[in-house]
Design an enzyme around this catalytic site. Structure first.
Site, short mmCIF file in Angstrom:
data_model
loop_
_atom_site.label_atom_id
_atom_site.label_comp_id
_atom_site.label_asym_id
_atom_site.label_seq_id
_atom_site.Cartn_x
_atom_site.Cartn_y
_atom_site.Cartn_z
N CYS A 30 17.55 -4.62 -54.15
CA CYS A 30 16.34 -5.41 -53.87
C CYS A 30 16.18 -6.53 -54.90
CB CYS A 30 15.14 -4.45 -53.88
SG CYS A 30 13.53 -5.25 -53.94
N CYS A 33 12.82 -6.66 -56.66
CA CYS A 33 12.73 -5.52 -57.59
C CYS A 33 13.40 -5.88 -58.91
CB CYS A 33 13.41 -4.28 -57.01
SG CYS A 33 12.69 -3.66 -55.48
#
Length: 123
Positions: A30, A33
Site C-alpha cells: 500500500c 501506508c
C-alpha cells in the site's frame, strides 16, 4: 516508544492494558501506508506514553476482518478500551497531532454516559 506489531495473540492484551492505543492498519503493498508510516513513527517518538501499534492486514486478516477494515491505511484510536476514532486515510503530521490531542482530552465519563443512553434508547 517505538511502534509495536499487533497480532491476534497480543492485540487484546495491548488494548486492555494501555490507556491510549493508536492502531495503524496497513500492508506492505500500500503506497499511502508507506507514506504514512514515517509520520506515525515520529508521532510515536513524541508521545512515549501512548502505545502505537501496527496491524499488517496481510499477516493478520482476522484482525482486519474483526474491525471491518476495507480500506488502508486505517487509523484507529482507542482509549480505555473504547474506540474514539476509526477512519481510513493517511493523516498529515498536524492532523495526527490534533487527533492525539482530542483523544487525550476526551471526557470518557461523558462518552460512557452517552453510549449507555443510546443503548437504552435502542433497546
Amino acid at each position: 516508544m517505538p511502534t509495536i506489531e499487533l497480532t491476534k495473540d497480543n492485540f487484546e492484551e495491548t488494548v486492555t492494558g494501555s490507556e491510549i492505543v493508536l492502531i495503524d492498519f496497513w500492508a506492505a503493498w500500500c503506497g499511502p501506508c508507506r507514506t504514512f508510516s514515517p509520520v506515525y513513527e515520529k508521532a510515536a517518538e513524541r508521545h512515549p506514553d501512548i502505545v502505537f501499534g501496527k496491524v499488517d492486514t496481510e499477516a493478520q486478516p482476522e484482525l482486519a476482518a474483526a474491525f471491518r477494515i476495507s480500506s488502508i491505511p486505517t487509523l484507529m484510536a482507542v482509549r480505555d478500551r473504547t474506540i474514539l476514532y476509526a477512519r481510513p486515510g493517511a493523516l498529515p503530521p498536524q492532523a495526527l497531532e490534533e487527533l492525539i490531542g482530542k483523544v487525550r482530552e476526551a471526557d470518557m465519563d461523558d462518552l460512557r454516559r452517552e453510549a449507555a443512553a443510546q443503548s437504552t434508547e435502542a433497546g
